[in-house]
Design an enzyme around this catalytic site. Structure first.
Site, PDB file in Angstrom:
ATOM      1  N   ASP A  93      58.063 -82.167 -13.893  1.00  0.00           N
ATOM      2  CA  ASP A  93      56.646 -82.060 -13.553  1.00  0.00           C
ATOM      3  C   ASP A  93      56.207 -83.308 -12.797  1.00  0.00           C
ATOM      4  O   ASP A  93      56.718 -84.402 -13.021  1.00  0.00           O
ATOM      5  CB  ASP A  93      55.798 -81.908 -14.825  1.00  0.00           C
ATOM      6  CG  ASP A  93      56.078 -80.589 -15.524  1.00  0.00           C
ATOM      7  OD1 ASP A  93      56.483 -79.636 -14.841  1.00  0.00           O
ATOM      8  OD2 ASP A  93      55.909 -80.528 -16.752  1.00  0.00           O
TER       9      ASP A  93
ATOM     10  N   ASP B  35      50.500 -86.353 -25.728  1.00  0.00           N
ATOM     11  CA  ASP B  35      50.633 -86.297 -27.189  1.00  0.00           C
ATOM     12  C   ASP B  35      51.385 -87.484 -27.810  1.00  0.00           C
ATOM     13  O   ASP B  35      50.878 -88.144 -28.708  1.00  0.00           O
ATOM     14  CB  ASP B  35      51.238 -84.945 -27.643  1.00  0.00           C
ATOM     15  CG  ASP B  35      52.440 -84.494 -26.822  1.00  0.00           C
ATOM     16  OD1 ASP B  35      52.926 -85.288 -25.993  1.00  0.00           O
ATOM     17  OD2 ASP B  35      52.904 -83.350 -27.028  1.00  0.00           O
TER      18      ASP B  35
ATOM     19  N   ASP C 139      62.643 -79.087 -16.996  1.00  0.00           N
ATOM     20  CA  ASP C 139      61.913 -78.949 -15.735  1.00  0.00           C
ATOM     21  C   ASP C 139      61.335 -80.311 -15.348  1.00  0.00           C
ATOM     22  O   ASP C 139      61.285 -81.224 -16.160  1.00  0.00           O
ATOM     23  CB  ASP C 139      60.797 -77.896 -15.851  1.00  0.00           C
ATOM     24  CG  ASP C 139      60.037 -78.017 -17.150  1.00  0.00           C
ATOM     25  OD1 ASP C 139      59.910 -79.152 -17.658  1.00  0.00           O
ATOM     26  OD2 ASP C 139      59.577 -76.994 -17.673  1.00  0.00           O
TER      27      ASP C 139
END
Ligand code: ATP
Ligand code: MG
Length: 411
Positions: free
Chosen positions: A59, A136, A57
């Site tokens: 973003d 992260d 996807d």
């Protein structure tokens, strides 16, 4: 950590082309940009495009606030109680997520209850550099800027991509305490991309793995399902076993060699295009344990099998708050495998063959039989029985003569 001066790769220094970006995502990026806002592709999509992979996807990150985003798009609605995200809807139920850049809150801004930290961290607007450093791993913190088609790297993600190396942003010891799910994500990405883990990640997992048990079960459940969807459940859980993470991650799952082999078979099945259902994944996780606890012989009654299946499935489903429908199916799959493993000729065989879950149980059993090859002939035998049963069920009935209506009882 320097979040002020990023490395910038201009269009001719990287391989991302707009052709690879979904057209509705491009529309959103351009519209934000035309209205004077920063508009970046963020997170996994930039990483995947740079690696020549198809992103799952796309973003978007921006400096427009959620309300500003809403004003720009008719088809936009804001979601999230704590952190407001904009969802922009396109035809065919397609959603594009646009998030305002966020930053780590300062210590004095944090809520008193540490349980609220993770959500709170997601809630404070910040600069692009700050947004990169709350992520992260360095490779997940790259931006693609629609204004000039450049790639922006605040934290050394490009070099890590080139070196095929996974690095945590900041000190893993701190970042894993902040959010223990990152330990699982570290293994997940290293397996998915075939990247090496920095040694500081291993050391931090070694000392902080117990914290996995304190993570929100819903998030662990979602990451575990991601492993199945990405067809890496076998190798990831194997590595989790080697790093002694399993007792803190999936308390009831023993991670024996055979069960990990079965997971790899399930991964192959998913890779062949069959979508993975959670009930199937749960049954696969626990099949070996279940079979050990009630050996499929004449001596083991169905009551024992039912009892054992419940003993194994219920704690998992309770811990992860899994709906009763999925729990029921997972249990039926285990029971189905038990019936299949016992062999042919038991009571109620015909009824079992007509059970709606029998074909799925056979599918699981057949995969199990590729691990436990002594069961292969039995799986083949059942396959024939089940397909014959289908034929019998679909064979048209002989047409009956219409009954004569009778008025007198003597007729
Ligand atoms: P995928 O291809 O699986 O979607 P992804 O990198 O997009 O990979 P997501 O789980 O969709 O992973 O998360 C999107 C982005 O959000 C990540 O790339 C990362 O930058 C950030 N992110 C996700 N989870 C965390 C976390 N636990 N801590 C910090 N940042 C995170
Ligand atoms: Mg993603």
């Amino acid at each position: 950590m320097n979040t002020n001066t990023p490395t910038i790769l201009s269009r001719d220094q990287h391989c991302i082309s707009r052709k690879q970006i979904d057209s509705d995502t491009l529309k959103v990026l351009y519209r934000l940009n035309r209205h004077g806002y920063k508009a970046y592709l963020v997170g996994g999509s930039v990483r995947d495009l740079l690696l020549g992979r198809q992103p799952k996807d796309f973003d978007i990150g921006t400096d427009a606030t959620p309300n500003q985003i809403r004003k720009l798009f008719r088809n936009c609605f804001l979601v999230g109680r704590r952190f407001r995200l904009a969802h922009i809807r396109f035809s065919g139920n397609k959603l594009i997520e646009v998030a305002t850049f966020r930053r780590h809150p300062k210590d004095h801004e944090l809520p008193e209850n540490p349980d609220d930290h993770f959500h709170f961290v997601q809630n404070v607007f910040g600069s692009p550099g700050e947004d990169a450093s709350r992520r992260d791993f360095t490779i997940n913190a790259l931006f693609y800027n629609i204004a000039d088609y450049s790639v922006i790297d605040y934290l050394g993600g490009i070099e890590d991509l080139q070196e095929k190396r996974l690095s945590v942003i900041g000190d893993p010891l701190i970042r894993f305490v902040e959010d223990p799910v990152r330990m699982l994500r570290a293994i997940e990405f290293s397996v998915r991309l075939n990247f090496t883990l920095n040694t500081d990640i291993y050391n931090a997992i070694e000392s902080h793995k117990e914290l996995l048990a304190t993570a929100a079960p819903a998030r662990i459940r979602e990451e575990i399902m991601e492993l199945f969807r990405h067809q890496i459940s076998g190798p990831v859980l194997k590595q989790c076993r080697e790093l002694n993470m399993l007792p803190h991650l999936l308390a009831g799952y023993p991670g024996t060699d055979e069960s990990i082999e079965l997971l790899s078979k399930i991964d192959q099945r998913t890779a062949s295009g069959i979508p993975i259902e959670e009930s199937f994944a749960i049954a696969a996780l626990y099949l070996r344990l279940f079979m050990d606890s009630c050996p499929p012989t004449k001596e083991t009654s169905m009551t024992t099998a039912l009892h054992q299946a419940n003993e194994i499935i219920i704690p998992h489903c309770q811990y992860f708050s899994i709906a009763s429908g999925i729990r029921h199916q997972a249990r039926e799959l285990l029971i189905g495998c038990f019936r299949l493993a016992r062999g042919r000729g038991f009571r109620a065989e015909k009824r079992f063959l007509q059970h709606p879950l029998a074909p799925k149980a056979l599918e699981l059993f057949t995969l199990w039989a590729t691990v436990r090859t002594d069961l292969t002939p039995l799986a083949e035998n059942w396959k024939q029985a089940i397909s014959q049963n289908k034929v019998e069920k679909t064979r048209p009935r002989k047409s009956r003569k219409p009954r004569k209506r009778s008025n007198s009882p003597s007729n």
